[in-house]
Design a protein around this motif. Structure first.
Motif, PDB file in Angstrom:
ATOM      1  N   GLU A  94       1.410   8.654 -20.523  1.00 13.03           N
ATOM      2  CA  GLU A  94      -0.110   8.109 -19.972  1.00 13.03           C
ATOM      3  C   GLU A  94      -1.102   8.913 -20.433  1.00 13.03           C
ATOM      4  O   GLU A  94      -0.751  10.265 -20.618  1.00 13.03           O
ATOM      5  CB  GLU A  94      -0.200   8.213 -18.312  1.00 13.03           C
TER       6      GLU A  94
ATOM      7  N   ALA B 257       0.025   2.394 -14.483  1.00 14.34           N
ATOM      8  CA  ALA B 257       2.026   3.055 -15.211  1.00 14.34           C
ATOM      9  C   ALA B 257       2.695   2.835 -14.382  1.00 14.34           C
ATOM     10  O   ALA B 257       3.999   2.071 -14.232  1.00 14.34           O
ATOM     11  CB  ALA B 257       1.798   4.286 -15.410  1.00 14.34           C
ATOM     12  N   SER B 258       2.676   3.063 -13.726  1.00 17.85           N
ATOM     13  CA  SER B 258       3.068   3.072 -11.612  1.00 17.85           C
ATOM     14  C   SER B 258       3.565   1.197 -11.732  1.00 17.85           C
ATOM     15  O   SER B 258       5.392   1.529 -11.755  1.00 17.85           O
ATOM     16  CB  SER B 258       3.656   3.725 -11.657  1.00 17.85           C
ATOM     17  N   GLU B 259       2.617   0.260 -11.753  1.00 16.08           N
ATOM     18  CA  GLU B 259       3.549  -0.694 -11.497  1.00 16.08           C
ATOM     19  C   GLU B 259       3.877  -1.697 -12.617  1.00 16.08           C
ATOM     20  O   GLU B 259       4.667  -2.267 -12.450  1.00 16.08           O
ATOM     21  CB  GLU B 259       1.853  -1.431 -10.830  1.00 16.08           C
TER      22      GLU B 259
ATOM     23  N   ARG C  33       6.150   0.234 -14.524  1.00 13.42           N
ATOM     24  CA  ARG C  33       7.453   0.606 -14.712  1.00 13.42           C
ATOM     25  C   ARG C  33       8.267  -0.247 -13.406  1.00 13.42           C
ATOM     26  O   ARG C  33       9.252  -0.732 -13.804  1.00 13.42           O
ATOM     27  CB  ARG C  33       7.403   2.419 -14.222  1.00 13.42           C
ATOM     28  N   LEU C  34       7.648  -0.610 -12.493  1.00 13.33           N
ATOM     29  CA  LEU C  34       8.231  -0.913 -10.965  1.00 13.33           C
ATOM     30  C   LEU C  34       8.935  -2.681 -11.811  1.00 13.33           C
ATOM     31  O   LEU C  34       9.838  -2.555 -11.731  1.00 13.33           O
ATOM     32  CB  LEU C  34       7.266  -0.571  -9.716  1.00 13.33           C
ATOM     33  N   PHE C  35       8.165  -2.883 -12.012  1.00 12.99           N
ATOM     34  CA  PHE C  35       8.256  -5.055 -12.433  1.00 12.99           C
ATOM     35  C   PHE C  35       9.060  -4.968 -13.821  1.00 12.99           C
ATOM     36  O   PHE C  35      10.333  -5.233 -13.015  1.00 12.99           O
ATOM     37  CB  PHE C  35       5.943  -5.182 -13.069  1.00 12.99           C
TER      38      PHE C  35
ATOM     39  N   ARG D 146      -9.707  -4.476 -13.837  1.00 13.34           N
ATOM     40  CA  ARG D 146      -8.879  -4.502 -14.633  1.00 13.34           C
ATOM     41  C   ARG D 146      -7.980  -5.556 -14.384  1.00 13.34           C
ATOM     42  O   ARG D 146      -8.648  -6.882 -13.698  1.00 13.34           O
ATOM     43  CB  ARG D 146      -7.913  -4.082 -13.396  1.00 13.34           C
TER      44      ARG D 146
ATOM     45  N   LYS E 140      -6.850   8.047 -12.870  1.00 10.49           N
ATOM     46  CA  LYS E 140      -5.995   7.477 -11.633  1.00 10.49           C
ATOM     47  C   LYS E 140      -6.033   5.858 -12.049  1.00 10.49           C
ATOM     48  O   LYS E 140      -4.367   5.717 -11.348  1.00 10.49           O
ATOM     49  CB  LYS E 140      -7.403   7.120 -10.376  1.00 10.49           C
TER      50      LYS E 140
ATOM     51  N   PHE F 286      -2.249  -8.902 -12.804  1.00 12.10           N
ATOM     52  CA  PHE F 286      -1.377  -8.254 -13.867  1.00 12.10           C
ATOM     53  C   PHE F 286      -0.362  -9.053 -14.112  1.00 12.10           C
ATOM     54  O   PHE F 286       0.183  -8.427 -15.040  1.00 12.10           O
ATOM     55  CB  PHE F 286      -0.554  -7.300 -11.802  1.00 12.10           C
TER      56      PHE F 286
ATOM     57  N   ALA G 193      -2.502   6.238 -13.703  1.00 10.81           N
ATOM     58  CA  ALA G 193      -1.275   5.979 -13.169  1.00 10.81           C
ATOM     59  C   ALA G 193      -0.943   5.357 -12.829  1.00 10.81           C
ATOM     60  O   ALA G 193       0.161   4.773 -13.033  1.00 10.81           O
ATOM     61  CB  ALA G 193      -1.787   7.616 -12.695  1.00 10.81           C
ATOM     62  N   VAL G 194      -2.119   4.537 -12.247  1.00  8.44           N
ATOM     63  CA  VAL G 194      -1.158   3.293 -10.816  1.00  8.44           C
ATOM     64  C   VAL G 194      -1.134   2.068 -11.824  1.00  8.44           C
ATOM     65  O   VAL G 194      -0.010   1.906 -11.830  1.00  8.44           O
ATOM     66  CB  VAL G 194      -2.440   3.342 -10.262  1.00  8.44           C
TER      67      VAL G 194
ATOM     68  N   ALA H 245      11.022  -2.316 -14.093  1.00  5.81           N
ATOM     69  CA  ALA H 245      12.727  -1.838 -14.090  1.00  5.81           C
ATOM     70  C   ALA H 245      13.096  -2.621 -12.588  1.00  5.81           C
ATOM     71  O   ALA H 245      14.691  -3.177 -12.709  1.00  5.81           O
ATOM     72  CB  ALA H 245      12.692  -0.809 -12.880  1.00  5.81           C
ATOM     73  N   LYS H 246      12.833  -3.657 -12.198  1.00  3.37           N
ATOM     74  CA  LYS H 246      13.481  -4.381 -11.058  1.00  3.37           C
ATOM     75  C   LYS H 246      13.287  -5.789 -12.231  1.00  3.37           C
ATOM     76  O   LYS H 246      14.542  -6.436 -11.456  1.00  3.37           O
ATOM     77  CB  LYS H 246      12.177  -5.543 -10.301  1.00  3.37           C
ATOM     78  N   GLU H 247      12.957  -6.346 -13.221  1.00  2.00           N
ATOM     79  CA  GLU H 247      13.291  -7.257 -13.985  1.00  2.00           C
ATOM     80  C   GLU H 247      14.429  -6.642 -14.356  1.00  2.00           C
ATOM     81  O   GLU H 247      14.608  -6.955 -16.274  1.00  2.00           O
ATOM     82  CB  GLU H 247      12.502  -7.534 -15.237  1.00  2.00           C
TER      83      GLU H 247
END
Lengths: 113, 222
Positions: B64, B46-48, B50-52, B6, B40, B9, B43-44, B54-56
């Motif tokens: 997905e 996508a979550s990362e 979304r979190l980043f 990968r 898997k 990030f 999903a991880v 949303a925080k911004e």
């Protein structure tokens, strides 16, 4: 024992911490959790031999991911204790609550409000 | 299998800056086995993301999807009903899949979320290692199953070189010298005399040096 621990701790039961995957930890934060605490059996005492050891590795990986995306890996912690240690569980719940309170709320929630 | 890693990030998040509706694409084949871009990992990531975001304060919509394969048209075709609902495709498939989706959907930008690294094997759970470079002219019969093209840093055909010390390659202390492995294998099989055969210069035109390659079987074409 009738021990009390902070009411803000929500318990999610799993058959073994080996069931916990990184995505479960990430989803907890997406759903607004301020911190995640994995409580597994003592090392060497896993009924499935290595479930708790695997969980610890996954926690380490989740910490990296949470650091990368700015949530903070410090918000995930793993503890090992036996099911006979109710006192210790209550103490961990208090410690964890204190630690997370110091770190503040999940940054995603602050961004939304 | 094709092995991938990968991307960092920060690099992924930088690529995604202008977009808010993302189709995050995984593949059920090689990148699933090497835990780089299967359901898997999708999903991880996508979550990362979304979190980043949303925080911004710049939330994203992520769908997905993990295709059976990204390198076959029938599976790529299944994206058609909904691909236009998104601004961009972020693909965790190997380089082949990333390009193939882009070729089919010319109006979409397909971004890579992985670096495709090599053709390899699973040495142990969580450890993958390179075994083939697809040189197009296999010599594993001559070297008893150890590839000098891939496993020797210099792709030597008459090795080892002076950089082989105690069976280890000078390029990396964790890399065994391929020619040491080959000689050991000759000994093991009682075929050490094969080591004395001098290998002629290899024709690299069947490899990448001959440009992009294509394989056609006329009997299978429809």
């Amino acid at each position: 024992m009738r021990l009390s621990y902070p009411a803000n701790v929500k318990i999610v039961k799993v058959p073994c911490t080996g069931r916990v995957d990184v995505i479960h930890v990430m989803k907890a934060f997406e759903n607004g959790a301020d911190g995640v605490c994995l409580v597994g059996c003592l090392e060497g005492d896993c009924h499935f031999l290595v479930g708790n050891l695997r969980a610890r590795k996954r926690v380490e990986y989740a910490k990296q991911l949470l650091d990368e995306c700015g949530i903070g890996g410090d918000r995930v912690v793993m503890y090992n204790l036996s099911s006979a240690e109710g006192q210790k569980f209550a103490q961990i719940a208090r410690e964890m609550t204190e630690k997370i309170r110091e770190l503040g709320p999940n940054p995603v929630k602050s961004a939304k409000s | 299998m094709i092995v991938a890693d990968r991307k960092p990030f920060e690099e992924i998040i930088e690529m995604l800056k202008p977009y808010s509706r993302i189709l995050l694409l995984g593949c059920n084949e090689c990148v699933t086995v090497c835990a780089a871009g299967g359901a898997k990992e999708v999903a991880v990531l996508a979550s990362e993301i979304r979190l980043f975001r949303a925080k911004e304060g710049k939330p994203v919509e992520i769908k997905e999807v993990t295709l059976e394969r990204n390198c076959d048209p029938e599976y790529v075709e299944t994206l058609k009903p909904f691909i236009d609902d998104f601004d961009v495709v972020l693909s965790m498939a190997c380089g082949c899949g990333i390009q193939f989706v882009g070729e089919r959907y010319r109006n979409m930008i397909v971004l890579p979320a992985v670096n495709t690294t090599f053709y390899g094997v699973t040495e142990q759970h969580g450890v993958w290692a390179e075994r083939c470079q697809g040189c197009g002219n296999c010599v594993l019969d001559k070297t008893l199953g150890i590839c000098p093209v891939t496993r020797c840093a210099k792709s030597l055909f008459n090795g080892p070189c002076g950089g082989s010390q105690g069976g280890v390659c000078e390029v990396n202390k964790d890399t065994p010298c391929a020619w040491q492995l080959i000689v050991d294998r000759y000994k093991e099989m009682g075929m050490l005399d094969r080591y004395l055969e001098i290998q002629p210069v290899k024709d690299w035109s069947t490899s990448r040096d001959g440009g992009p390659r294509k394989r056609i079987r006329e009997d299978l074409k429809i």
